[in-house]
Design an enzyme around this catalytic site. Structure first.
Site: not given
Length: 169
Positions: A38, A59, A63
């Site tokens: 990440d 992203d 996440d």
């Protein structure tokens, strides 16, 4: 960077599978790798000047899928579902408050640095998984801290957002 982002989701799902099989420390190592990936996707995007809104959206979604799936998979190893669900709600609300205020202000992450960030939560849970075998209450305590801390973060960010919006009338 997007391939790194997607690979982090695969690693998160492998961590869930490791929890299902009862390999708690392996899940901890995989969660640590998920957190590293990440971080890496953003670093690679910035280094190669490939930061895009699509990449940022991907992203953020990955996440949340990663974090919530791992939190809910903790039920496989005996963490009460209500506790991991409460942590999951806190994670989602923390992000949601920030996103909504950012949308209203036209700027990214206006509340960053207030409360538990994703990296903080990832580190805490990774350590809880890796060292939870030392004491039977360690991992449930970490999940309780995540549940309490993430929901308090969401409420604190909501309070700050309301103050800010009241001043900007």
């Amino acid at each position: 960077p997007n391939y790194i982002t997607l690979s982090s989701l695969g690693v998160a799902f492998l961590a869930c599978y490791a929890l299902y099989l009862g390999f708690i420390e392996v899940a901890g190592l995989l969660l640590g790798l998920n957190g590293f990936l990440d971080w890496l996707d953003g670093a690679v995007a910035r280094f190669h000047k490939r930061v895009t809104l699509r990449g940022e959206l991907l992203d953020a979604i990955v996440d949340k899928y990663s974090e919530c799936s791992i939190l809910l998979a903790l039920s496989f190893i005996g963490i009460p579902l209500w506790l991991s669900s409460l942590a999951c709600i806190g994670v989602l609300m923390t992000t949601y408050v920030q996103a909504r205020l950012g949308e209203a202000l036209g700027k990214k992450k206006p509340l960053e640095g207030i409360g538990l960030e994703r990296s903080d939560r990832c580190i805490l849970l990774t350590l809880g998984l890796l060292f939870g075998g030392l004491h039977p209450l360690l991992l449930p305590s970490v999940v309780a801290i995540l549940a309490l801390g993430s929901n308090l973060t969401a409420l604190l960010r909501l309070s700050e957002a309301m103050k800010f919006l009241a001043q900007s009338r």
